[in-house]
Design a protein around this motif. Sequence first.
Motif, PDB file in Angstrom:
ATOM      1  N   LYS A 271       0.780  -1.165   0.149  1.00 26.94           N
ATOM      2  CA  LYS A 271       0.171   0.085  -0.019  1.00 26.94           C
ATOM      3  C   LYS A 271       0.921   1.144  -0.068  1.00 26.94           C
TER       4      LYS A 271
ATOM      5  N   TYR B 118      -0.490  -5.384   1.074  1.00 26.11           N
ATOM      6  CA  TYR B 118      -1.806  -5.644   0.861  1.00 26.11           C
ATOM      7  C   TYR B 118      -1.999  -7.275   0.178  1.00 26.11           C
TER       8      TYR B 118
ATOM      9  N   MET C 100      -4.733 -11.311   1.245  1.00 26.70           N
ATOM     10  CA  MET C 100      -5.227 -10.292   0.867  1.00 26.70           C
ATOM     11  C   MET C 100      -6.118  -9.330   1.978  1.00 26.70           C
ATOM     12  N   ASP C 101      -5.790  -8.124   1.911  1.00 32.89           N
ATOM     13  CA  ASP C 101      -6.353  -7.376   3.065  1.00 32.89           C
ATOM     14  C   ASP C 101      -6.709  -8.032   4.266  1.00 32.89           C
TER      15      ASP C 101
END
Lengths: 428, 428
Positions: free
Chosen positions: B364, B390, B401-402
Amino acid sequence: MDILIKNATIITCNAQNEVLKGDILIKSGRIARIAENIELSIYEQSSVKVIEGKDLIAIPGLINAHTHCGQTILRSFADDLPLYEWLFEKIFPAEEKLTKEMIYFSSLLGIAEMLKNGTTMFFDMYFHEDMTAKAVQQAGIKAVLSRGLQTDEKEDIRLDETKELIYNYSSDKIKVFFGPHSIYTCSYVLLEKVAQLAQEFKTGVMIHLSESENEVNECYEKHDMSPVKLCSRAGLFDTICIAAHCVYVDDEDIEIMAEKNVSCVYNPTSNLKLGNGFAPVQNMIKSGVNVAIGTDSAASNNNLNMLEEMHIASLLEKGMYRLSDILKAEQILKMATVNAAMAAGIYNTGVLHEGFCADIVLLKANDFNMLPCYNPISNVVYSSNPSNVYATIVDGQILYMDGKLFTIDEEALVKEIKSIEKFLKESI
Amino acid sequence: MDILIKNATIITCNAQNEVLKGDILIKSGRIARIAENIELSIYEQSSVKVIEGKDLIAIPGLINAHTHCGQTILRSFADDLPLYEWLFEKIFPAEEKLTKEMIYFSSLLGIAEMLKNGTTMFFDMYFHEDMTAKAVQQAGIKAVLSRGLQTDEKEDIRLDETKELIYNYSSDKIKVFFGPHSIYTCSYVLLEKVAQLAQEFKTGVMIHLSESENEVNECYEKHDMSPVKLCSRAGLFDTICIAAHCVYVDDEDIEIMAEKNVSCVYNPTSNLKLGNGFAPVQNMIKSGVNVAIGTDSAASNNNLNMLEEMHIASLLEKGMYRLSDILKAEQILKMATVNAAMAAGIYNTGVLHEGFCADIVLLKANDFNMLPCYNPISNVVYSSNPSNVYATIVDGQILYMDGKLFTIDEEALVKEIKSIEKFLKESI
């Protein structure tokens, strides 16, 4: 709002190095009670926010004891260069372009980063320091601030700016110190003047001291003594004095520092990055010098991450002294909390203790890089990173929790920083 | 599912060190195209997942070139102790208690941590390495695995276990190497045997080499030559050889390593933590030795965070050689990606290049510690931490992810780890 943290692992950083399992009750910004099972009265239940802490580790808020927040805007602006090229061809010309407004947003950027990595207080030296003070007020973090001083035609203006800072911004959260930049940028007369003023204003001094071999050699050539002795003679050590770096201090210097209660701020990343080497922290501690830890600025680090700085601080001494059992985790955590507070003459933070300010950081104990946990202090100092920070609390106010900053408009700040970045890219 | 990453900042790590702004199209696990504006056909639009990358930096997946994943369960079990006490009184007795199942979950824990910090491949040596192989298969990460070998009554059993590993687990994602632990735990005869077997099985070797001063001194006493020369004479360098640590290598050793294409894995944190010092990486690179970076295990680090390891790797050499312009960010990032792949004889990963495996990490770019961004490589190497990761993609599959891992049951893993932690606490 008052807060009750339930069932947390509490690393107190007190004199006994106690690690407790229990509750922390925060009232009116202070730690009201630490005990095993604190029950709220019916009256309190509606007014106290309860945080379930069974998967959290509570530590005193981290204190970044040396940085230049206004320089955060120069992160990655110039890296991997020889020191003089870095400073004179890159950093100084860029700093010429920085306006007051830019320093405000740069400071806010640094503070935003620090809140996200568990920092509740920082010590700072830069220009337009009133803008850094405004950012501190906006964010609700604590700071010891100083306007960087040096000898040239603007010497007196800067001293006046320091006095204005003291008048306008001193508060429970902000202390203002005098900030003579270094012995090589300040005349001896200025050092003496600063020593007198600090006493007059009942405040302290922060200075870069014995950072590079050059500085020490030149000081011997010019003054026939070490930078530490020069500062001592100028009277800088007769008030609270925070000396950043101290890479090149000999046994005599260390003895003087111990005797005069001068605190050292260890900046391992900056000293390595700029090729200065490493400070004899182990010797300073043995001699009774109080040592804190700082990141230095994002231009010479390149982050303001105290979790990483603690890890590097411990590693570097172990490796260089070839001893795996020095600068232990609990010692390092104290350097990053209570030692830093003491360095600035602040005695109500840095320890999780009843009556102290509720400057507290909560870390997620169940994140994979924090498991298993045979020793929570080890995991905080050696294994953690900013992704593990759950909340950062200053004076009982939650400034950061679960990914969100509460006193800073994050989207607006990103926009401002990008616009300054664009300007600086185009103008230099 | 195929993936299109749009408008990202792409750090390729290719020979020209290109940093591009554009799109990456991933098809069938490979990087199909890198270009400025890739349009999808109507047919593709339904089958391709689009990731908006305008605020993301794409880098090749990080490769942790030396660790012992099965030891992750001993994180914080024993810290801040003299080396021999740490090893003989703490680590060895604890390892006695580790069952196959524990090694599986310990490996999965290490992999979970690594996926969250952007690691897509790791090189490993331990016992019950088949359990680590199973964890690798479960998680979908890549690995070069070896069963640690040493000389005692079980020597042959361990060699057989290596052969079984080769038969049972070699795949596109898993390579199996022979893993003679070190010259002080393996007899010369075993080293020779391993050298022959590695050639016979057309595979490579990984070994701990010249890690401590003791090791080198004892080698001279016993064999009248350096550990590097001993390995060379035993034939270990006549196949792919990955040598971890190399703290105490002299100019002659370095010359041999360069000539024989031996790769060094630099483990700065571990070398510092255990009080061994630092490796002359700068000299090795100058002499043409391929250098990769590893975290070593969570027992000797205490994390598996390659983002931090890159930062420390660069800092340590700068500080120790007193040169701020060596081991630059782009060089460090290559050590942690393409150099590591080459060390293992793998030539389809480590670079963002058309036709290569889609082993990609997205960071990010707008997180506060990543702003401003005058130089994205600097920000990745010097400023980033796991909170900035990320997504971690291996062979085109999104493994993380995330905040979420997709191939590991996170809650179940925490439970298993806590139960093993409890058992080890009670039984030792």
